[in-house]
Design a protein around this motif. Structure first.
Motif, PDB file in Angstrom:
ATOM      1  N   ALA A  65      13.035  -1.505  -5.942  1.00 30.68           N
ATOM      2  CA  ALA A  65      12.453  -2.737  -5.423  1.00 30.68           C
ATOM      3  C   ALA A  65      11.572  -2.415  -4.225  1.00 30.68           C
ATOM      4  CB  ALA A  65      13.555  -3.716  -5.027  1.00 30.68           C
ATOM      5  N   THR A  66      10.476  -3.141  -4.083  1.00 32.76           N
ATOM      6  CA  THR A  66       9.487  -2.804  -3.056  1.00 32.76           C
ATOM      7  C   THR A  66       9.279  -3.934  -2.056  1.00 32.76           C
ATOM      8  OG1 THR A  66       7.707  -3.559  -4.505  1.00 32.76           O
ATOM      9  CG2 THR A  66       8.252  -1.214  -4.553  1.00 32.76           C
ATOM     10  N   ASN A  67       8.751  -3.549  -0.905  1.00 32.06           N
ATOM     11  CA  ASN A  67       8.462  -4.482   0.180  1.00 32.06           C
ATOM     12  C   ASN A  67       7.183  -3.998   0.849  1.00 32.06           C
ATOM     13  OD1 ASN A  67       8.746  -6.501   2.130  1.00 32.06           O
ATOM     14  ND2 ASN A  67       9.985  -5.207   3.463  1.00 32.06           N
ATOM     15  N   TYR A  68       6.216  -4.919   1.021  1.00 34.29           N
ATOM     16  CA  TYR A  68       4.930  -4.536   1.590  1.00 34.29           C
ATOM     17  C   TYR A  68       4.570  -5.421   2.777  1.00 34.29           C
ATOM     18  CZ  TYR A  68       4.071  -1.978  -2.754  1.00 34.29           C
ATOM     19  OH  TYR A  68       4.153  -1.111  -3.812  1.00 34.29           O
ATOM     20  N   ALA A  69       3.864  -4.828   3.724  1.00 33.80           N
ATOM     21  CA  ALA A  69       3.253  -5.621   4.776  1.00 33.80           C
ATOM     22  C   ALA A  69       2.125  -6.452   4.169  1.00 33.80           C
ATOM     23  CB  ALA A  69       2.703  -4.712   5.863  1.00 33.80           C
ATOM     24  N   ASP A  70       1.925  -7.646   4.700  1.00 28.54           N
ATOM     25  CA  ASP A  70       0.896  -8.542   4.153  1.00 28.54           C
ATOM     26  C   ASP A  70      -0.481  -7.870   4.154  1.00 28.54           C
ATOM     27  OD1 ASP A  70       2.310 -11.634   5.505  1.00 28.54           O
ATOM     28  OD2 ASP A  70       2.744 -10.514   3.677  1.00 28.54           O
ATOM     29  N   GLY A  73      -1.501  -5.656  -2.496  1.00 25.81           N
ATOM     30  CA  GLY A  73      -2.602  -5.625  -3.451  1.00 25.81           C
ATOM     31  C   GLY A  73      -3.482  -4.397  -3.333  1.00 25.81           C
ATOM     32  N   ARG A  74      -3.331  -3.638  -2.247  1.00 23.14           N
ATOM     33  CA  ARG A  74      -4.142  -2.425  -2.060  1.00 23.14           C
ATOM     34  C   ARG A  74      -3.291  -1.159  -2.087  1.00 23.14           C
ATOM     35  NH1 ARG A  74      -6.723  -1.528   2.592  1.00 23.14           N
ATOM     36  NH2 ARG A  74      -5.223  -2.694   3.893  1.00 23.14           N
ATOM     37  N   PHE A  75      -2.091  -1.231  -1.559  1.00 27.49           N
ATOM     38  CA  PHE A  75      -1.207  -0.068  -1.487  1.00 27.49           C
ATOM     39  C   PHE A  75      -0.063  -0.228  -2.489  1.00 27.49           C
ATOM     40  CE2 PHE A  75      -1.968   1.141   3.278  1.00 27.49           C
ATOM     41  CZ  PHE A  75      -3.333   1.151   3.044  1.00 27.49           C
ATOM     42  N   THR A  76       0.395   0.891  -3.019  1.00 27.03           N
ATOM     43  CA  THR A  76       1.536   0.901  -3.932  1.00 27.03           C
ATOM     44  C   THR A  76       2.484   2.014  -3.545  1.00 27.03           C
ATOM     45  OG1 THR A  76       0.145   0.076  -5.755  1.00 27.03           O
ATOM     46  CG2 THR A  76       2.281   1.050  -6.331  1.00 27.03           C
ATOM     47  N   GLN A 124       0.318   5.186  -2.614  1.00 23.53           N
ATOM     48  CA  GLN A 124      -1.036   5.162  -3.136  1.00 23.53           C
ATOM     49  C   GLN A 124      -1.814   4.097  -2.375  1.00 23.53           C
ATOM     50  OE1 GLN A 124      -2.588   7.101  -5.574  1.00 23.53           O
ATOM     51  NE2 GLN A 124      -4.443   6.031  -4.905  1.00 23.53           N
ATOM     52  N   MET A 125      -2.891   4.516  -1.740  1.00 25.13           N
ATOM     53  CA  MET A 125      -3.675   3.610  -0.905  1.00 25.13           C
ATOM     54  C   MET A 125      -5.071   3.472  -1.489  1.00 25.13           C
ATOM     55  SD  MET A 125      -2.458   4.881   2.885  1.00 25.13           S
ATOM     56  CE  MET A 125      -3.256   6.481   2.732  1.00 25.13           C
ATOM     57  N   ASN A 126      -5.390   2.280  -1.943  1.00 31.07           N
ATOM     58  CA  ASN A 126      -6.701   1.991  -2.524  1.00 31.07           C
ATOM     59  C   ASN A 126      -7.467   1.008  -1.640  1.00 31.07           C
ATOM     60  OD1 ASN A 126      -6.004   3.592  -4.770  1.00 31.07           O
ATOM     61  ND2 ASN A 126      -5.133   1.824  -5.842  1.00 31.07           N
ATOM     62  N   SER A 127      -8.752   0.917  -1.875  1.00 34.30           N
ATOM     63  CA  SER A 127      -9.608  -0.015  -1.127  1.00 34.30           C
ATOM     64  C   SER A 127      -9.372   0.120   0.376  1.00 34.30           C
ATOM     65  CB  SER A 127      -9.346  -1.452  -1.578  1.00 34.30           C
ATOM     66  OG  SER A 127      -9.582  -1.614  -2.949  1.00 34.30           O
ATOM     67  N   LEU A 128      -9.367   1.336   0.840  1.00 31.94           N
ATOM     68  CA  LEU A 128      -9.066   1.589   2.253  1.00 31.94           C
ATOM     69  C   LEU A 128     -10.135   1.008   3.156  1.00 31.94           C
ATOM     70  CD1 LEU A 128      -7.656   5.182   1.872  1.00 31.94           C
ATOM     71  CD2 LEU A 128      -6.480   3.297   3.009  1.00 31.94           C
ATOM     72  N   GLU A 129      -9.685   0.544   4.302  1.00 31.77           N
ATOM     73  CA  GLU A 129     -10.550  -0.084   5.295  1.00 31.77           C
ATOM     74  C   GLU A 129     -10.438   0.700   6.606  1.00 31.77           C
ATOM     75  OE1 GLU A 129      -8.737  -3.901   5.504  1.00 31.77           O
ATOM     76  OE2 GLU A 129      -9.383  -4.506   3.480  1.00 31.77           O
ATOM     77  N   PRO A 130     -11.472   0.634   7.452  1.00 37.67           N
ATOM     78  CA  PRO A 130     -11.365   1.323   8.749  1.00 37.67           C
ATOM     79  C   PRO A 130     -10.117   0.926   9.532  1.00 37.67           C
ATOM     80  CG  PRO A 130     -13.620   0.655   8.351  1.00 37.67           C
ATOM     81  CD  PRO A 130     -12.800   0.064   7.232  1.00 37.67           C
ATOM     82  N   GLU A 131      -9.651  -0.311   9.340  1.00 39.34           N
ATOM     83  CA  GLU A 131      -8.451  -0.786  10.040  1.00 39.34           C
ATOM     84  C   GLU A 131      -7.178  -0.096   9.563  1.00 39.34           C
ATOM     85  OE1 GLU A 131     -11.739  -3.357  10.520  1.00 39.34           O
ATOM     86  OE2 GLU A 131     -10.760  -2.743   8.643  1.00 39.34           O
ATOM     87  N   ASP A 132      -7.253   0.634   8.467  1.00 32.70           N
ATOM     88  CA  ASP A 132      -6.100   1.387   7.977  1.00 32.70           C
ATOM     89  C   ASP A 132      -5.979   2.739   8.665  1.00 32.70           C
ATOM     90  OD1 ASP A 132      -6.966   0.155   4.744  1.00 32.70           O
ATOM     91  OD2 ASP A 132      -5.283  -0.526   5.981  1.00 32.70           O
ATOM     92  N   THR A 133      -6.939   3.096   9.487  1.00 35.73           N
ATOM     93  CA  THR A 133      -6.880   4.359  10.215  1.00 35.73           C
ATOM     94  C   THR A 133      -5.665   4.390  11.125  1.00 35.73           C
ATOM     95  OG1 THR A 133      -9.280   4.669  10.158  1.00 35.73           O
ATOM     96  CG2 THR A 133      -8.059   5.798  11.917  1.00 35.73           C
TER      97      THR A 133
END
Length: 118
Positions: free
Chosen positions: A56-61, A65-68, A81-90
């Protein structure tokens, strides 16, 4: 002795993807929730994602939809797995072991840097 060894960080352009891996000690891995926190420069650490021993998984808002997150029990490894990465993910991303039944981290890996350029 709990050992968490992360890999997979690096530099990527916005919109790109990275996959983080965390190899854990066998005994700690099979019984515990695992996951990832991150800490950006000048900010507090925040939970990114977690997964129970049953999957079972739990994600930050911010990453839904972008990370798995996933785990391979045969390899004692958890992935992010991190997709659609944004500068704010740094941030520096840390692999965690969580206290049983909670999302409170009790063990930390050494961290791996993820940098997303705009």
């Amino acid at each position: 002795q709990v050992q968490l060894v992360e890999s997979g960080g690096g530099l990527v352009q916005a919109g790109g993807s990275l996959r983080l891996s965390c190899a854990a000690s066998g005994s700690i891995f099979r019984l515990n929730r695992m996951g990832w926190y991150r800490q950006a420069l000048g900010k507090q650490r925040e939970m990114v994602a977690g997964i129970t021993s049953a999957g079972a998984t739990n994600y930050a808002d911010l990453v839904k939809g972008r990370f798995t997150i996933s785990r391979d029990n045969a390899k004692n490894t958890v992935y992010l797995q991190m997709n659609s990465l944004e500068p704010e993910d740094t941030a520096v991303y840390y692999c965690n072991v969580f206290a049983p039944g909670t999302w409170n981290p009790i063990h930390w890996g050494q961290g791996t840097q993820v940098t997303v350029s705009s």
